[in-house]
Design a protein around this motif. Sequence first.
Motif, PDB file in Angstrom:
ATOM      1  N   GLY A  70      35.740  36.409  45.954  1.00  0.00           N
ATOM      2  CA  GLY A  70      36.973  36.729  45.236  1.00  0.00           C
ATOM      3  C   GLY A  70      37.875  35.518  45.066  1.00  0.00           C
ATOM      4  N   LEU A  71      37.341  34.319  45.401  1.00  0.00           N
ATOM      5  CA  LEU A  71      38.124  33.072  45.230  1.00  0.00           C
ATOM      6  C   LEU A  71      37.659  32.324  43.986  1.00  0.00           C
ATOM      7  CD1 LEU A  71      38.184  32.085  48.981  1.00  0.00           C
ATOM      8  CD2 LEU A  71      40.115  32.945  47.630  1.00  0.00           C
ATOM      9  N   SER A  72      36.904  33.049  43.143  1.00  0.00           N
ATOM     10  CA  SER A  72      36.474  32.533  41.837  1.00  0.00           C
ATOM     11  C   SER A  72      35.653  31.265  41.930  1.00  0.00           C
ATOM     12  CB  SER A  72      37.686  32.333  40.932  1.00  0.00           C
ATOM     13  OG  SER A  72      38.464  33.504  40.969  1.00  0.00           O
ATOM     14  N   SER A  73      34.691  31.283  42.837  1.00  0.00           N
ATOM     15  CA  SER A  73      33.796  30.123  42.983  1.00  0.00           C
ATOM     16  C   SER A  73      33.029  29.874  41.687  1.00  0.00           C
ATOM     17  CB  SER A  73      32.817  30.344  44.141  1.00  0.00           C
ATOM     18  OG  SER A  73      31.947  31.425  43.878  1.00  0.00           O
ATOM     19  N   SER A  74      32.720  30.949  40.951  1.00  0.00           N
ATOM     20  CA  SER A  74      31.939  30.753  39.709  1.00  0.00           C
ATOM     21  C   SER A  74      32.754  29.977  38.678  1.00  0.00           C
ATOM     22  CB  SER A  74      31.514  32.105  39.141  1.00  0.00           C
ATOM     23  OG  SER A  74      32.629  32.959  39.040  1.00  0.00           O
ATOM     24  N   SER A  75      34.042  30.304  38.562  1.00  0.00           N
ATOM     25  CA  SER A  75      34.898  29.565  37.615  1.00  0.00           C
ATOM     26  C   SER A  75      35.035  28.111  38.053  1.00  0.00           C
ATOM     27  CB  SER A  75      36.292  30.202  37.561  1.00  0.00           C
ATOM     28  OG  SER A  75      36.224  31.534  37.134  1.00  0.00           O
ATOM     29  N   ALA A  76      35.212  27.899  39.360  1.00  0.00           N
ATOM     30  CA  ALA A  76      35.386  26.538  39.884  1.00  0.00           C
ATOM     31  C   ALA A  76      34.131  25.707  39.662  1.00  0.00           C
ATOM     32  CB  ALA A  76      35.727  26.606  41.372  1.00  0.00           C
ATOM     33  N   VAL A  77      32.981  26.280  39.987  1.00  0.00           N
ATOM     34  CA  VAL A  77      31.718  25.553  39.864  1.00  0.00           C
ATOM     35  C   VAL A  77      31.407  25.226  38.417  1.00  0.00           C
ATOM     36  CG1 VAL A  77      29.249  26.006  39.937  1.00  0.00           C
ATOM     37  CG2 VAL A  77      30.609  26.269  41.978  1.00  0.00           C
TER      38      VAL A  77
ATOM     39  N   LYS B 290      31.300  44.121  52.167  1.00  0.00           N
ATOM     40  CA  LYS B 290      30.430  43.892  51.010  1.00  0.00           C
ATOM     41  C   LYS B 290      31.273  43.839  49.728  1.00  0.00           C
ATOM     42  CE  LYS B 290      26.089  45.878  49.098  1.00  0.00           C
ATOM     43  NZ  LYS B 290      26.639  45.844  47.719  1.00  0.00           N
ATOM     44  N   LYS B 291      30.970  42.897  48.830  1.00  0.00           N
ATOM     45  CA  LYS B 291      31.721  42.803  47.558  1.00  0.00           C
ATOM     46  C   LYS B 291      31.467  44.087  46.767  1.00  0.00           C
ATOM     47  CE  LYS B 291      32.697  39.261  44.043  1.00  0.00           C
ATOM     48  NZ  LYS B 291      34.090  39.072  44.397  1.00  0.00           N
ATOM     49  N   ASN B 292      32.504  44.548  46.062  1.00  0.00           N
ATOM     50  CA  ASN B 292      32.387  45.786  45.279  1.00  0.00           C
ATOM     51  C   ASN B 292      33.005  45.545  43.904  1.00  0.00           C
ATOM     52  OD1 ASN B 292      32.634  48.238  44.078  1.00  0.00           O
ATOM     53  ND2 ASN B 292      33.984  49.145  45.634  1.00  0.00           N
ATOM     54  N   VAL B 293      32.177  45.519  42.847  1.00  0.00           N
ATOM     55  CA  VAL B 293      32.728  45.233  41.506  1.00  0.00           C
ATOM     56  C   VAL B 293      32.574  46.487  40.648  1.00  0.00           C
ATOM     57  CG1 VAL B 293      32.788  43.574  39.599  1.00  0.00           C
ATOM     58  CG2 VAL B 293      31.915  42.856  41.835  1.00  0.00           C
ATOM     59  N   ASP B 294      33.185  47.575  41.128  1.00  0.00           N
ATOM     60  CA  ASP B 294      33.096  48.862  40.405  1.00  0.00           C
ATOM     61  C   ASP B 294      34.136  48.869  39.278  1.00  0.00           C
ATOM     62  OD1 ASP B 294      32.840  52.336  41.450  1.00  0.00           O
ATOM     63  OD2 ASP B 294      33.349  51.455  39.487  1.00  0.00           O
ATOM     64  N   VAL B 295      33.716  48.469  38.086  1.00  0.00           N
ATOM     65  CA  VAL B 295      34.646  48.278  36.958  1.00  0.00           C
ATOM     66  C   VAL B 295      35.297  49.600  36.569  1.00  0.00           C
ATOM     67  CG1 VAL B 295      34.827  47.577  34.528  1.00  0.00           C
ATOM     68  CG2 VAL B 295      33.426  46.234  36.117  1.00  0.00           C
ATOM     69  N   ASP B 296      34.537  50.691  36.588  1.00  0.00           N
ATOM     70  CA  ASP B 296      35.114  51.999  36.201  1.00  0.00           C
ATOM     71  C   ASP B 296      36.272  52.382  37.128  1.00  0.00           C
ATOM     72  OD1 ASP B 296      31.850  53.310  35.277  1.00  0.00           O
ATOM     73  OD2 ASP B 296      33.351  52.154  34.136  1.00  0.00           O
TER      74      ASP B 296
ATOM     75  N   SER C 208      42.809  49.429  47.209  1.00  0.00           N
ATOM     76  CA  SER C 208      42.651  50.902  47.234  1.00  0.00           C
ATOM     77  C   SER C 208      41.503  51.321  46.320  1.00  0.00           C
ATOM     78  CB  SER C 208      43.942  51.587  46.766  1.00  0.00           C
ATOM     79  OG  SER C 208      45.027  51.119  47.514  1.00  0.00           O
ATOM     80  N   ALA C 209      41.495  50.775  45.103  1.00  0.00           N
ATOM     81  CA  ALA C 209      40.462  51.163  44.126  1.00  0.00           C
ATOM     82  C   ALA C 209      39.064  50.780  44.602  1.00  0.00           C
ATOM     83  CB  ALA C 209      40.754  50.493  42.784  1.00  0.00           C
ATOM     84  N   LEU C 210      38.949  49.663  45.309  1.00  0.00           N
ATOM     85  CA  LEU C 210      37.625  49.150  45.713  1.00  0.00           C
ATOM     86  C   LEU C 210      37.279  49.493  47.153  1.00  0.00           C
ATOM     87  CD1 LEU C 210      37.795  45.697  43.867  1.00  0.00           C
ATOM     88  CD2 LEU C 210      36.482  47.728  43.190  1.00  0.00           C
ATOM     89  N   ASN C 211      38.110  50.404  47.737  1.00  0.00           N
ATOM     90  CA  ASN C 211      37.853  50.893  49.106  1.00  0.00           C
ATOM     91  C   ASN C 211      37.890  49.795  50.166  1.00  0.00           C
ATOM     92  OD1 ASN C 211      37.486  53.474  47.995  1.00  0.00           O
ATOM     93  ND2 ASN C 211      35.343  52.993  47.541  1.00  0.00           N
ATOM     94  N   PHE C 212      38.761  48.806  49.964  1.00  0.00           N
ATOM     95  CA  PHE C 212      39.011  47.825  51.027  1.00  0.00           C
ATOM     96  C   PHE C 212      40.284  48.235  51.772  1.00  0.00           C
ATOM     97  CE2 PHE C 212      35.645  45.045  50.146  1.00  0.00           C
ATOM     98  CZ  PHE C 212      35.586  44.721  48.807  1.00  0.00           C
ATOM     99  N   PRO C 213      40.393  47.917  53.082  1.00  0.00           N
ATOM    100  CA  PRO C 213      41.590  48.313  53.849  1.00  0.00           C
ATOM    101  C   PRO C 213      42.869  47.707  53.275  1.00  0.00           C
ATOM    102  CG  PRO C 213      39.861  47.445  55.297  1.00  0.00           C
ATOM    103  CD  PRO C 213      39.413  47.185  53.908  1.00  0.00           C
ATOM    104  N   THR C 214      43.923  48.524  53.228  1.00  0.00           N
ATOM    105  CA  THR C 214      45.216  47.994  52.775  1.00  0.00           C
ATOM    106  C   THR C 214      46.096  47.598  53.967  1.00  0.00           C
ATOM    107  OG1 THR C 214      46.013  50.268  52.671  1.00  0.00           O
ATOM    108  CG2 THR C 214      45.255  49.298  50.600  1.00  0.00           C
TER     109      THR C 214
ATOM    110  N   GLY D 130      40.911  38.662  43.828  1.00  0.00           N
ATOM    111  CA  GLY D 130      39.848  39.030  42.891  1.00  0.00           C
ATOM    112  C   GLY D 130      39.300  40.404  43.198  1.00  0.00           C
ATOM    113  N   THR D 131      37.975  40.515  43.136  1.00  0.00           N
ATOM    114  CA  THR D 131      37.345  41.790  43.486  1.00  0.00           C
ATOM    115  C   THR D 131      36.957  41.803  44.956  1.00  0.00           C
ATOM    116  OG1 THR D 131      35.265  40.829  42.751  1.00  0.00           O
ATOM    117  CG2 THR D 131      36.431  42.223  41.170  1.00  0.00           C
ATOM    118  N   GLY D 132      37.541  40.871  45.724  1.00  0.00           N
ATOM    119  CA  GLY D 132      37.327  40.822  47.170  1.00  0.00           C
ATOM    120  C   GLY D 132      35.952  40.243  47.518  1.00  0.00           C
ATOM    121  N   PRO D 133      35.583  40.359  48.790  1.00  0.00           N
ATOM    122  CA  PRO D 133      36.317  40.988  49.888  1.00  0.00           C
ATOM    123  C   PRO D 133      37.409  40.120  50.498  1.00  0.00           C
ATOM    124  CG  PRO D 133      34.246  40.157  50.724  1.00  0.00           C
ATOM    125  CD  PRO D 133      34.249  39.874  49.256  1.00  0.00           C
ATOM    126  N   SER D 134      37.658  38.926  49.980  1.00  0.00           N
ATOM    127  CA  SER D 134      38.661  38.078  50.645  1.00  0.00           C
ATOM    128  C   SER D 134      40.067  38.578  50.315  1.00  0.00           C
ATOM    129  CB  SER D 134      38.515  36.619  50.205  1.00  0.00           C
ATOM    130  OG  SER D 134      38.828  36.494  48.836  1.00  0.00           O
TER     131      SER D 134
END
Length: 279
Positions: free
Chosen positions: A89-96, A177-183, A217-223, A241-245
């Motif tokens: 979720g730190l956008s490594s893909s954009s950075a790389v 685990k990363k969760n990219v549930d767009v819906d 909340s949407a991606l079921n990570f602890p708030t 981002g989409t976490g988990p960080s």
Amino acid sequence: MEGSAYALASGTIINAISIGKGSAFGVDLKVYAKVRLIDDGKNIVKGKVLDANIKPNLIERCVKNVLEYFGLDYSAYVETKTEIPIKSGLSSSSAVSNATVLATFDALGEKIDDELVLNLAIKSCFDENLTVTGAYDDATASYYGGITVTDNLKRLIIKRDKLKEDLDIIILLPNYKKNVDVDRMKLIKDYVKIAFNYALKGDYFKALFLNGILYASALNFPTNIIIDALSAGAITAGLSGTGPSYVAIAENGEKVKEVWKKYGKVIITKPNNEGAKIC
Ligand SMILES: Nc1ncnc2c1ncn2[C@@H]1O[C@H](COP(=O)(O)OP(=O)(O)O)[C@@H](O)[C@H]1O
Ligand SMILES: O=C(O)C1=C[C@@H](OP(=O)(O)O)[C@@H](O)[C@H](O)C1
């Protein structure tokens, strides 16, 4: 012909996936790319990720896209070294992709056209199915540094700003685990719009917090992790981002680290308002 460059990780203020508009800020964690070109007409591009056990598909794609753009049939070798946690979720893909495209321009001796570098980097992320909106917020924060507020679908920077460089940026890497549930992320779009308006007004800390609570909340990570950071004096905190960080901003990062370390690895770094560079 050789070139090298680095680009930045970015923390999320507004995740753009639900509304197509987002905001991010440059973080002083870098990924370095080195490119060697061989004018042999064979167009064989080979990549190596020096310090992580991941495939080089994105960096090979970046070099291929630059060579294709300039109509060149060179072969190439590209390697990366990174400080940026991957798929966190730190956008490594954009950075790389920013660093690799910039390093290829450097190896070619081509004049640096920022928008062209960004668009070739984003194209490469799309080609490798690594982005939903193109992550123009992450890409521009990584490339220019500082804060960017963007319309990702129109590839427009709406606003740029800087973060005070004496602030601490605290990053938590929990073992989720990363969760990219767009819906599910689109279900919160009306509320993300409220958070986005705070970013438009320059109230980035409120925007980051609200965005973080909504997407966690949407991606079921602890708030509660976000609230724990506030209890330790953080100015703001949220999911990146989409976490988990998770990311927090504080005057004293050590106090936040103390409450977060039970959840996972904690990194304390700084904002970076300078952006990507040929090095
Ligand atoms: N240091 C690196 N070298 C080469 N490719 C990398 C590197 N870091 C990340 N990547 C690429 O980016 C992908 C991770 O991007 P993504 O799934 O968008 O996660 P995030 O952007 O949240 O870190 C990796 O699967 C890999 O393809
Ligand atoms: O793929 C995308 O369009 C996006 C991915 C997210 O970042 P991560 O990939 O770091 O989770 C998000 O923060 C960004 O605003 C848009």
